[in-house]
Design an enzyme around this catalytic site. Structure first.
Site, PDB file in Angstrom:
ATOM      1  N   ASN A 204      48.505 105.744 103.868  1.00 29.11           N
ATOM      2  CA  ASN A 204      48.150 105.993 102.619  1.00 29.11           C
ATOM      3  C   ASN A 204      47.376 105.368 101.988  1.00 29.11           C
ATOM      4  OD1 ASN A 204      50.913 104.643 103.130  1.00 29.11           O
ATOM      5  ND2 ASN A 204      50.766 104.335 101.006  1.00 29.11           N
TER       6      ASN A 204
ATOM      7  N   THR B  26      60.060 111.133 101.294  1.00 34.27           N
ATOM      8  CA  THR B  26      61.019 110.069 101.295  1.00 34.27           C
ATOM      9  C   THR B  26      62.379 110.463 101.807  1.00 34.27           C
ATOM     10  OG1 THR B  26      60.055 109.263  99.409  1.00 34.27           O
ATOM     11  CG2 THR B  26      62.215 108.337  99.860  1.00 34.27           C
TER      12      THR B  26
ATOM     13  N   CYS C 284      53.098 104.025  94.909  1.00 30.50           N
ATOM     14  CA  CYS C 284      54.574 103.324  94.833  1.00 30.50           C
ATOM     15  C   CYS C 284      54.627 101.923  94.348  1.00 30.50           C
ATOM     16  CB  CYS C 284      55.247 103.697  96.046  1.00 30.50           C
ATOM     17  SG  CYS C 284      54.997 105.394  96.498  1.00 30.50           S
TER      18      CYS C 284
ATOM     19  N   HIS D 222      53.649 117.863  97.332  1.00 31.85           N
ATOM     20  CA  HIS D 222      52.489 117.370  96.436  1.00 31.85           C
ATOM     21  C   HIS D 222      51.150 116.562  96.702  1.00 31.85           C
ATOM     22  CE1 HIS D 222      53.417 112.956  95.693  1.00 31.85           C
ATOM     23  NE2 HIS D 222      54.509 113.268  96.351  1.00 31.85           N
TER      24      HIS D 222
ATOM     25  N   SER E  44      55.335 116.335 102.505  1.00 38.40           N
ATOM     26  CA  SER E  44      55.358 116.449 101.198  1.00 38.40           C
ATOM     27  C   SER E  44      54.575 117.209 100.511  1.00 38.40           C
ATOM     28  CB  SER E  44      55.273 114.848 100.731  1.00 38.40           C
ATOM     29  OG  SER E  44      55.528 115.108  99.282  1.00 38.40           O
TER      30      SER E  44
HETATM   31  C1  LIG Z   1      52.870 108.265 103.748  1.00 35.12           C
HETATM   32  C2  LIG Z   1      53.710 108.729 102.614  1.00 35.12           C
HETATM   33  N1  LIG Z   1      54.915 108.897 103.189  1.00 35.12           N
HETATM   34  C3  LIG Z   1      55.979 109.135 102.177  1.00 35.12           C
HETATM   35  C4  LIG Z   1      55.614 109.282 100.854  1.00 35.12           C
HETATM   36  C5  LIG Z   1      56.574 109.767  99.876  1.00 35.12           C
HETATM   37  O1  LIG Z   1      56.753 111.168  99.746  1.00 35.12           O
HETATM   38  P1  LIG Z   1      57.344 111.607  98.370  1.00 35.12           P
HETATM   39  O2  LIG Z   1      56.760 111.401  97.171  1.00 35.12           O
HETATM   40  O3  LIG Z   1      57.183 113.272  98.567  1.00 35.12           O
HETATM   41  O4  LIG Z   1      58.762 111.143  98.497  1.00 35.12           O
HETATM   42  C6  LIG Z   1      54.333 109.127 100.626  1.00 35.12           C
HETATM   43  C7  LIG Z   1      53.991 109.095  98.975  1.00 35.12           C
HETATM   44  O5  LIG Z   1      53.128 108.605  98.455  1.00 35.12           O
HETATM   45  C8  LIG Z   1      53.327 108.781 101.597  1.00 35.12           C
HETATM   46  O6  LIG Z   1      52.085 108.750 100.972  1.00 35.12           O
END
Ligand SMILES: Cc1ncc(COP(=O)(O)O)c(C=O)c1O
Length: 388
Positions: free
Chosen positions: A151, A74, A325, A201, A199
């Site tokens: 995602n 993010t 999310c 995780h 990211s």
């Molecule tokens: C495509 C994508 N972008 C950004 C993010 C956000 O990453 P973070 O959880 O490390 O902030 C995610 C997390 O689900 C994601 O799948």
């Protein structure tokens, strides 16, 4: 098989690789020095950061100096877009209607601030036509931001082609590679990419840590202001233990990435084959081949995904009804609706996302459980609904 968890939600997050946990622990206890401190305790932390940077650069295929440690996907996404607007002085962003909220909601906020956002649509297979990108770029475009892999569906966008279009038009290009990292070799330095978000995780590292790749020579304005960490590109004392964990996870992901499609992709394909051959009225959401190898988003006609997910949860199988999310919101998935699904079809869709550790036995078990659960749910439906 004994009843244990079968985790099929690796696009939401992954279990940490034990090797990364082990390497992190000393940095939560013994090596607590601030990497900016000159004495040896601080220098040990600083060296750990350098080593992690090397390892992440190895996974991405780029130089170490191009990497800025952040708090995750993010922050990386937000920082790239804000920087491009500030350094260019231009007022427009080109992006897609199916980006992760880390880009999508940030762009909505930019709209409220008076910037212009050009939202590009995708086709029914979730793909983006690069010609649409070319057409959308104008003299006020500061940056194009297009995700590498979606995602929810796993659908891949033609990043090289879009990057080349951006180069030809002299505009900056950002890609959110959060769902592509570790699943495909990225070779970032060889790609026409200016900014890229990662990211930890999502590939076996800890939560709350990631990187922003900033191509050498690309003007950059930091998002967070304060100390001069990250060569002035991201203020704040570094999360040393998490960065160390990310580094180790990146190293393992780099060793595995060449085999990811062969191992995980085969299991995903077997999972889908079983379900599609055993059940009627099931459809894959998204292009069949232009997808990351681990993701299977399936639409089961006349099944409410919530009922299916609950039934699977009872059997220890964990999947997701949309992106993590947006779980808890009663709206149909924006991504699926953007591909032309009706709200009803979107609510009938489930995302299964496999990981490196899933076994064939687990996948066979899960596919059989999905088939049983869907049949049971459909049996309970009033005949009038089934006929629709
Ligand atoms: C495509 C994508 N972008 C950004 C993010 C956000 O990453 P973070 O959880 O490390 O902030 C995610 C997390 O689900 C994601 O799948």
């Amino acid at each position: 098989m004994s009843r244990r968890l079968i985790y099929l939600d690796n696009n939401a997050t992954t279990a940490m690789v034990p090797e990364a946990v082990r390497e992190m622990v000393p940095f939560l206890s013994v090596y607590y020095g601030n990497p900016s401190s000159f004495y040896s305790l601080g220098q040990e932390s600083k060296e750990a950061l350098q080593s992690a940077r090397r390892r992440v650069a190895g996974l991405l295929g780029c130089g170490e100096d191009a990497l800025v440690f952040t708090s995750g996907g993010t922050e990386s996404d937000n920082s790239a877009l804000r920087s491009a607007l500030r350094t260019s002085g231009k007022r427009e962003v080109v992006t897609t209607a199916v980006e992760h909220p880390a880009v999508y909601r940030f762009c909505q906020e930019l709209e409220r601030e008076g910037y212009r956002i050009r939202w590009l649509p995708v086709g029914s297979d979730g793909r983006l036509d690069p010609a649409d990108v070319a057409r959308a770029i104008g003299s006020e475009t500061a940056i194009v931001s297009v995700m590498w892999a979606n995602n929810e569906t796993g659908v891949l966008f033609p990043i090289r082609e879009i990057g080349e279009i951006c180069r030809a038009h002299g505009v900056l290009f950002h890609t959110d590679a959060v769902q592509a990292t570790g699943k495909l070799p990225l070779h970032v330095a060889e790609m026409p990419i200016d900014f890229l978000s990662v990211s930890a995780h999502k590939f076996g590292g800890p939560k709350g840590v990631g990187v922003l790749y900033v191509r050498e020579g690309v003007p950059f304005r930091p998002y967070l202001l304060g100390g001069s960490q990250e060569r002035g590109r991201r203020a704040g004392t570094e999360n040393v233990a998490a960065i160390v964990g990310m580094g180790r996870a990146a190293e393992l992901a780099a060793e595995r990435v060449g085999r990811f499609a062969d191992r995980v992709g085969k299991l995903r394909d077997k999972f889908e084959k079983t379900i599609l051959s055993e059940l009627t009225e099931v459809r894959i959401n998204g292009h069949r081949t232009e997808r990351v190898p681990n993701t299977s988003n399936l639409c089961f006609q006349n099944v409410e995904s919530e009922a299916l997910l609950l039934e699977l949860d009872r059997q220890g199988i964990l999947a997701s009804g949309g992106s993590a999310c947006s779980t808890g919101s009663a709206k149909p998935s924006r991504v699926l609706v953007g591909m032309g699904l009706s709200a009803r079809e979107a609510f009938a869709s489930v995302r299964f996302s496999l990981g490196w550790n899933n076994t064939e036995e687990e996948i066979d078990w899960a596919a059989a459980a999905v088939v049983r659960a869907v049949r049971r749910i459909r049996e309970k439906l009033p005949a009038s609904l089934v006929a629709q």
